[in-house]
Design an enzyme around this catalytic site. Structure first.
Site, PDB file in Angstrom:
ATOM      1  N   LEU A  37      -4.448 -15.143  22.768  1.00  0.00           N
ATOM      2  CA  LEU A  37      -3.015 -15.328  22.186  1.00  0.00           C
ATOM      3  C   LEU A  37      -2.942 -14.356  20.913  1.00  0.00           C
ATOM      4  O   LEU A  37      -3.791 -14.164  20.146  1.00  0.00           O
ATOM      5  CB  LEU A  37      -2.593 -16.578  21.882  1.00  0.00           C
ATOM      6  CG  LEU A  37      -2.397 -17.419  22.877  1.00  0.00           C
ATOM      7  CD1 LEU A  37      -1.841 -19.012  22.300  1.00  0.00           C
ATOM      8  CD2 LEU A  37      -0.948 -17.178  23.569  1.00  0.00           C
ATOM      9  N   CYS A  41      -0.652  -7.012  18.178  1.00  0.00           N
ATOM     10  CA  CYS A  41      -0.609  -7.354  16.669  1.00  0.00           C
ATOM     11  C   CYS A  41      -1.617  -8.010  16.084  1.00  0.00           C
ATOM     12  O   CYS A  41      -2.324  -7.666  15.076  1.00  0.00           O
ATOM     13  CB  CYS A  41       0.717  -8.117  16.527  1.00  0.00           C
ATOM     14  SG  CYS A  41       1.068  -8.663  14.864  1.00  0.00           S
ATOM     15  N   LYS A  50      -4.165  -4.344   8.445  1.00  0.00           N
ATOM     16  CA  LYS A  50      -3.884  -4.562   7.220  1.00  0.00           C
ATOM     17  C   LYS A  50      -5.207  -5.140   6.174  1.00  0.00           C
ATOM     18  O   LYS A  50      -5.195  -4.961   5.330  1.00  0.00           O
ATOM     19  CB  LYS A  50      -2.758  -5.451   7.076  1.00  0.00           C
ATOM     20  CG  LYS A  50      -1.626  -4.962   7.042  1.00  0.00           C
ATOM     21  CD  LYS A  50      -0.755  -4.214   8.040  1.00  0.00           C
ATOM     22  CE  LYS A  50      -1.236  -2.588   8.181  1.00  0.00           C
ATOM     23  NZ  LYS A  50      -0.716  -2.371   9.481  1.00  0.00           N
ATOM     24  N   GLY A 180       0.689  12.152  13.751  1.00  0.00           N
ATOM     25  CA  GLY A 180       0.776  12.017  12.275  1.00  0.00           C
ATOM     26  C   GLY A 180       1.935  10.850  12.340  1.00  0.00           C
ATOM     27  O   GLY A 180       2.750  10.984  11.522  1.00  0.00           O
ATOM     28  N   ILE A 183       0.904   5.131  13.284  1.00  0.00           N
ATOM     29  CA  ILE A 183      -0.750   4.578  13.369  1.00  0.00           C
ATOM     30  C   ILE A 183      -1.588   5.573  12.942  1.00  0.00           C
ATOM     31  O   ILE A 183      -2.486   5.492  12.266  1.00  0.00           O
ATOM     32  CB  ILE A 183      -0.965   4.660  14.716  1.00  0.00           C
ATOM     33  CG1 ILE A 183      -0.174   3.295  15.720  1.00  0.00           C
ATOM     34  CG2 ILE A 183      -2.522   4.269  15.235  1.00  0.00           C
ATOM     35  CD1 ILE A 183      -0.411   3.060  16.971  1.00  0.00           C
ATOM     36  N   HIS A 444      12.320  -9.514 -14.402  1.00  0.00           N
ATOM     37  CA  HIS A 444      11.736  -8.233 -15.335  1.00  0.00           C
ATOM     38  C   HIS A 444      10.332  -8.872 -15.739  1.00  0.00           C
ATOM     39  O   HIS A 444      10.359  -9.936 -16.096  1.00  0.00           O
ATOM     40  CB  HIS A 444      12.512  -7.905 -16.398  1.00  0.00           C
ATOM     41  CG  HIS A 444      11.756  -6.736 -17.542  1.00  0.00           C
ATOM     42  ND1 HIS A 444      11.769  -5.590 -16.873  1.00  0.00           N
ATOM     43  CD2 HIS A 444      11.327  -7.048 -18.442  1.00  0.00           C
ATOM     44  CE1 HIS A 444      10.978  -4.692 -17.817  1.00  0.00           C
ATOM     45  NE2 HIS A 444      10.881  -5.617 -18.714  1.00  0.00           N
TER      46      HIS A 444
HETATM   47  P1  NAD Z   1       4.496   7.528  17.028  1.00  0.00           P
HETATM   48  O1  NAD Z   1       5.461   7.973  18.064  1.00  0.00           O
HETATM   49  O2  NAD Z   1       4.836   6.913  15.708  1.00  0.00           O
HETATM   50  O3  NAD Z   1       3.783   9.118  16.450  1.00  0.00           O
HETATM   51  C1  NAD Z   1       3.000   9.618  17.393  1.00  0.00           C
HETATM   52  C2  NAD Z   1       2.880  11.238  16.796  1.00  0.00           C
HETATM   53  O4  NAD Z   1       2.032  11.849  17.648  1.00  0.00           O
HETATM   54  C3  NAD Z   1       4.170  11.836  16.543  1.00  0.00           C
HETATM   55  O5  NAD Z   1       4.505  12.042  15.362  1.00  0.00           O
HETATM   56  C4  NAD Z   1       3.928  13.155  17.608  1.00  0.00           C
HETATM   57  O6  NAD Z   1       4.738  14.183  17.371  1.00  0.00           O
HETATM   58  C5  NAD Z   1       2.585  13.423  17.540  1.00  0.00           C
HETATM   59  N1  NAD Z   1       1.875  14.088  18.612  1.00  0.00           N
HETATM   60  C6  NAD Z   1       2.153  13.937  20.134  1.00  0.00           C
HETATM   61  N2  NAD Z   1       1.524  14.738  20.737  1.00  0.00           N
HETATM   62  C7  NAD Z   1       0.711  15.349  19.837  1.00  0.00           C
HETATM   63  C8  NAD Z   1      -0.132  16.561  19.918  1.00  0.00           C
HETATM   64  N3  NAD Z   1      -0.592  17.035  21.294  1.00  0.00           N
HETATM   65  N4  NAD Z   1      -0.907  17.035  18.954  1.00  0.00           N
HETATM   66  C9  NAD Z   1      -0.372  16.381  17.825  1.00  0.00           C
HETATM   67  N5  NAD Z   1       0.322  15.531  17.683  1.00  0.00           N
HETATM   68  C10 NAD Z   1       1.151  14.999  18.725  1.00  0.00           C
HETATM   69  O7  NAD Z   1       3.028   6.750  17.670  1.00  0.00           O
HETATM   70  P2  NAD Z   1       2.110   5.866  16.914  1.00  0.00           P
HETATM   71  O8  NAD Z   1       1.807   6.151  15.607  1.00  0.00           O
HETATM   72  O9  NAD Z   1       0.879   5.958  18.058  1.00  0.00           O
HETATM   73  O10 NAD Z   1       2.540   4.227  17.050  1.00  0.00           O
HETATM   74  C11 NAD Z   1       2.878   3.676  18.025  1.00  0.00           C
HETATM   75  C12 NAD Z   1       3.936   2.655  17.952  1.00  0.00           C
HETATM   76  O11 NAD Z   1       3.286   1.668  17.039  1.00  0.00           O
HETATM   77  C13 NAD Z   1       5.162   2.959  17.152  1.00  0.00           C
HETATM   78  O12 NAD Z   1       6.347   2.706  17.713  1.00  0.00           O
HETATM   79  C14 NAD Z   1       4.942   2.650  15.893  1.00  0.00           C
HETATM   80  O13 NAD Z   1       6.253   2.193  15.227  1.00  0.00           O
HETATM   81  C15 NAD Z   1       4.201   1.298  16.248  1.00  0.00           C
HETATM   82  N6  NAD Z   1       3.327   1.011  15.023  1.00  0.00           N
HETATM   83  C16 NAD Z   1       3.927   0.298  13.766  1.00  0.00           C
HETATM   84  C17 NAD Z   1       3.145   0.059  12.856  1.00  0.00           C
HETATM   85  C18 NAD Z   1       3.727  -0.781  11.566  1.00  0.00           C
HETATM   86  O14 NAD Z   1       4.806  -1.115  11.714  1.00  0.00           O
HETATM   87  N7  NAD Z   1       3.114  -0.432  10.313  1.00  0.00           N
HETATM   88  C19 NAD Z   1       1.769   0.102  12.959  1.00  0.00           C
HETATM   89  C20 NAD Z   1       1.287   0.640  13.971  1.00  0.00           C
HETATM   90  C21 NAD Z   1       1.957   1.136  15.061  1.00  0.00           C
END
Ligand code: NAD
Length: 466
Positions: A37, A41, A50, A180, A183, A444
């Site tokens: 479960l 996340c 985290k 970038g 994640i 404050h």
């Molecule tokens: P994302 O879509 O945020 O970012 C993926 C990035 O990879 C994009 O900027 C894209 O332009 C780039 N990319 C794609 N193809 C590429 C290539 N060939 N070469 C270089 N760059 C390339 O996806 P993510 O970061 O994998 O996250 C996935 C999901 O998980 C998202 O919806 C995110 O919000 C969620 N997530 C959230 C949290 C959080 O809330 N703190 C943490 C982790 C993940």
């Protein structure tokens, strides 16, 4: 065949919270989950990362301790201990959910759902154990899986997914983070703080591209200052294993040699289930839902990452709690009057160093929707609390309508941004107006005062800013 009122497929934050809420309503449900479960996340996403963020930040701070008048500690990281702490936290949380389920007599069926087929006005769910169960309603909460790129295989040895990097038992010397996004930037920050040489390779002109343009433009130099190599407008094309390491062929005709690669190019909806008789409508692999989380199949709902909406654990949970209420009303023969979920007002947090968090509209979105807007800003460099914390990098930006000063969005780059954005979410969700917020007293010395000052700046009334 065992019958339930509701069958939930997937025990992540969407699925498990929905199950608990249904139990609170006195509705019988089963959660079909092949792993533990908590889903991505708890097991290999938000929580373990985290835990690493905390260890990484502390390690960096220990090396910078002289800035606080303390002795510098510069011993090598005992990464095994760091992992042990992370695993303990995950274990405790997952165990906690298992305990909640037991106390509420919610059944977990440890299996994979393989097919969903109509059964009169119910649905039959087939399991890989050979068993079949039925539900008056079914909730698809199957999440998402890491994406890769054509010609690149994630082997979890050299080329890692976000799951694989969490299981990596020792720190590499160097790491290329492909993508970038959230994640990519979070792991880049973590690994850099642990002393790994980190290169971000981002295809777009900016990192965390879904965030407000100005915030992204301010995050990139902050990461660079810490030593992360941020490369934008460049994509990964090939990976070749050589004696020197992994040789990456990039779209700008350059090469980069690193020890490990993290693929963080997004996640894809996960729906590895057959619908032999009638299938739900999909859009690019995501289950299409209406504003009540109903799929195209009567009695089947979908929540979380599999719906292709804002892919965050708290989106899934909120959608699920709404579905639980809708189902309860349906069983009671009542019409549901649920307000649709406003996805823009769901807070978004990136746990980099400094943190980036936002809620509501970006400056560009607000301009497009309302034409004239006002922007208030306040830098943490003018905050006494941020100074005392030794963490003044960043600022708060609040966006309001020009006509009546209704707050439309808040964006924070800086210390505790992810915690602070909760206050922004309350204000923006309640449709608070700038002048009304000015009547609220903020304690404050706190970082929250910077939120207030950014709101005051909308009317050019910030005390500590010229
Ligand atoms: P994302 O879509 O945020 O970012 C993926 C990035 O990879 C994009 O900027 C894209 O332009 C780039 N990319 C794609 N193809 C590429 C290539 N060939 N070469 C270089 N760059 C390339 O996806 P993510 O970061 O994998 O996250 C996935 C999901 O998980 C998202 O919806 C995110 O919000 C969620 N997530 C959230 C949290 C959080 O809330 N703190 C943490 C982790 C993940």
């Amino acid at each position: 065949m065992k019958e339930y009122q509701v069958v939930i497929i997937g025990g992540g934050p969407g699925g498990y919270e929905t199950a608990i809420r249904l139990a609170q309503y006195g509705i019988t449900c089963a959660v079909v989950e092949s792993q533990r479960l908590g889903g991505v996340c708890l097991n290999c996403g938000c929580i373990p990362t985290k835990a690493l963020v905390k260890s990484a930040e502390l390690y960096r701070e220990m090396k910078e301790a002289d800035q606080y008048g303390l002795p510098v500690v510069d011993a090598p990281v005992d990464y095994a201990q760091v992992l042990e702490r992370k695993d303990k936290i995950v274990e405790q949380l997952v165990g906690g959910i298992e305990f909640l389920f037991k106390k509420r007599s919610i059944e977990v069926i440890k299996a994979r759902a393989t097919a969903v087929t109509p059964l009169g006005d119910k649905w039959k769910v087939s399991l890989d154990s050979g068993e079949e169960i039925s539900g008056d309603r079914v909730i698809l909460a199957t999440g998402s899986v890491p994406k890769s790129l054509p010609n690149i295989t994630i082997d979890e040895v050299d080329v890692l997914s976000s799951t694989g990097i969490l299981a990596m038992d020792k720190l590499p010397k160097s790491l290329a983070v492909i993508g970038g996004g959230v994640i990519g930037c979070e792991f880049a920050s973590i690994m850099n703080s642990f002393g790994v040489e980190v290169h971000i390779i981002e295809f777009l002109p900016r990192i965390v591209a879904l965030e407000d343009d100005e915030m992204c433009r301010r995050l990139a130099p902050a990461l660079k200052k810490q030593g992360i190599k941020v490369n934008t407008k460049v994509g990964l094309q090939t990976i070749k294993k050589t004696d020197a390491g992994l040789e990456l062929g990039l779209s700008n005709d350059s090469t980069l040699v690193v020890e490990k690669v993290l693929m963080a190019v997004g996640r894809a909806p996960n729906l590895d289930i057959e619908f032999p008789a009638v299938a739900p409508e999909l859009d690019k692999g995501a289950v299409v839902i209406d504003d009540q989380m109903r799929t195209s199949l009567k009695g089947i709902f979908a929540i979380g990452d599999v719906t292709g909406k804002l892919a965050l654990a708290h989106t899934a949970s909120k959608q699920g709690l709404m579905v639980a209420e809708i189902i309860r009303d349906e069983f009671e023969g009542k019409e549901s009057h649920m307000e649709p979920l406003n996805y823009a007002n769901i807070p978004r947090c990136t746990f980099t160093s400094p943190e980036l968090a936002s809620v509501g509209l970006s400056e560009a979105e607000a301009k497009e929707k309302y034409g004239e807007i006002i922007v208030g800003k306040f830098p943490f460099s003018a905050s006494g609390k941020a100074m005392a914390m030794g963490d003044t990098n960043g600022f708060v930006k609040t966006i309001a309508r020009a006509d009546d000063q209704t707050l439309l969005g808040m964006h924070i780059l800086g210390p505790n941004a992810a915690e602070l954005i909760g206050q922004g979410a309350i204000l923006v969700s309640l449709g608070a107006k700038a002048d009304a917020v000015e009547d609220i007293v903020f304690a404050h010395p706190t970082l929250s005062e910077s939120l207030k000052e950014s709101i005051e700046d909308i009317r050019k009334m910030s005390i500590h800013k010229i």
